[in-house]
Design a protein around this motif. Structure first.
Motif, PDB file in Angstrom:
ATOM      1  N   SER A   1      59.551  47.546  -0.824  1.00  0.00           N
ATOM      2  CA  SER A   1      60.013  46.191  -1.136  1.00  0.00           C
ATOM      3  C   SER A   1      61.241  45.794  -0.322  1.00  0.00           C
ATOM      4  CB  SER A   1      60.329  46.063  -2.635  1.00  0.00           C
ATOM      5  OG  SER A   1      61.312  47.016  -3.011  1.00  0.00           O
ATOM      6  N   ARG A   2      61.988  46.778   0.204  1.00  0.00           N
ATOM      7  CA  ARG A   2      63.182  46.475   0.994  1.00  0.00           C
ATOM      8  C   ARG A   2      62.929  46.582   2.490  1.00  0.00           C
ATOM      9  NH1 ARG A   2      66.928  49.833   0.916  1.00  0.00           N
ATOM     10  NH2 ARG A   2      68.687  48.429   1.286  1.00  0.00           N
ATOM     11  N   LYS A   3      62.229  47.632   2.903  1.00  0.00           N
ATOM     12  CA  LYS A   3      62.034  47.893   4.334  1.00  0.00           C
ATOM     13  C   LYS A   3      60.701  47.385   4.867  1.00  0.00           C
ATOM     14  CE  LYS A   3      62.852  52.319   3.927  1.00  0.00           C
ATOM     15  NZ  LYS A   3      63.063  53.745   4.292  1.00  0.00           N
ATOM     16  N   GLY A   4      59.881  46.860   3.999  1.00  0.00           N
ATOM     17  CA  GLY A   4      58.557  46.427   4.420  1.00  0.00           C
ATOM     18  C   GLY A   4      57.569  47.572   4.337  1.00  0.00           C
ATOM     19  N   LEU A   5      57.781  48.583   5.183  1.00  0.00           N
ATOM     20  CA  LEU A   5      56.968  49.791   5.159  1.00  0.00           C
ATOM     21  C   LEU A   5      57.879  51.000   5.245  1.00  0.00           C
ATOM     22  CD1 LEU A   5      54.060  48.908   7.650  1.00  0.00           C
ATOM     23  CD2 LEU A   5      53.920  49.005   5.165  1.00  0.00           C
TER      24      LEU A   5
END
Length: 246
Positions: A101-105
């Motif tokens: 949710s923060r880094k995308g992947l």
């Protein structure tokens, strides 16, 4: 029908080059080789049951294909596989990615057990012909790394599932980078690919960490909205499975 087709990309000439080595690493009646950066053109030529996208630095040998064959027969409910990549020194492994949710992947831990993933390491991935036909073409407007992420995420909406199996490993003659983007280099294309399949809400944490991507999303909002609508039309991705990818 052949069992495997290997689409080799990563050449440094013109984007659409079809330069081919004098001969493939090895030949087999059940195996086809296609060389060139135009993956969509080579997809049209492919006839195999399973299609492997491999960067030219990755070694595709009989051992890897035998291991892949074991995976395809052992996990018939799986439509795609994210092999681990062993660097040239043989001291580290790089894997597929879960959603974050923060880094995308977020890349799997080196000792992670088998599990479903959202995207493969961009150097190599394997897809069933069935799910490739349902997913459609690669998005050639994106950088190669982002194309690999984009295709895997769109595959989810086509009803596909990608699996990471620890013993399915491919070696690379170079360095297997553990990042998909760097600030100012590739992050916009990554944001575009994530937005297309997951929308704004699921990517808000990532976008706020990289506010510069919002300008690109706004400038390309019309074409991205069209691509997003096409990607999620009649989506088969349910909330329960999506949650498993985090």
């Amino acid at each position: 029908m052949r069992q495997f087709d290997v689409l080799v990309w990563g050449f440094e000439d013109e984007p659409g080059d079809t330069i081919q080595p004098s001969s493939p690493p090895f030949t087999d009646d059940a195996l086809g080789w296609f060389f060139g950066n135009d993956l969509n053109a080579n997809l049209l030529k492919s006839e195999a049951e399973w299609i492997v996208f491999a960067h030219k630095s990755v070694t595709i040998d009989r051992q890897f294909l035998n291991d892949l064959a074991e995976c395809t027969s052992g996990f018939p409910m799986v439509d795609a596989f994210a092999p681990r990549v062993k660097d040239a020194a043989g001291r580290s492994f790089h894997s597929g990615f879960t959603l974050d949710s923060r880094k995308g992947l977020s890349m799997l831990d080196e000792n992670a057990k088998m599990r479903f993933v959202a995207a493969p390491h961009p150097l190599i991935a394997a897809y069933s012909r069935r799910i490739v036909q349902r997913t459609g073409a690669m998005d050639a407007d994106l950088s190669p790394k982002a194309q690999m992420v984009d295709f895997a995420l769109r595959m989810l909406h086509a009803g596909g599932k990608m699996f990471s199996v620890p013993y399915l490993v491919a070696s690379t003659s170079g360095t297997a980078d553990d990042t998909l983007y760097k600030d100012g280099e590739g992050v916009d294309d990554f944001a575009f690919s994530m937005f297309k399949s997951l929308g704004l809400g699921k990517n808000l944490g990532f976008l706020l960490r990289h506010p510069g991507t919002l300008r690109g999303l706004w400038k390309r909002r019309k074409s991205l909205d069209e691509k997003r609508n096409k990607a999620i039309l009649l989506s088969k991705l349910d909330k329960k499975f999506l949650a498993e990818l985090y």
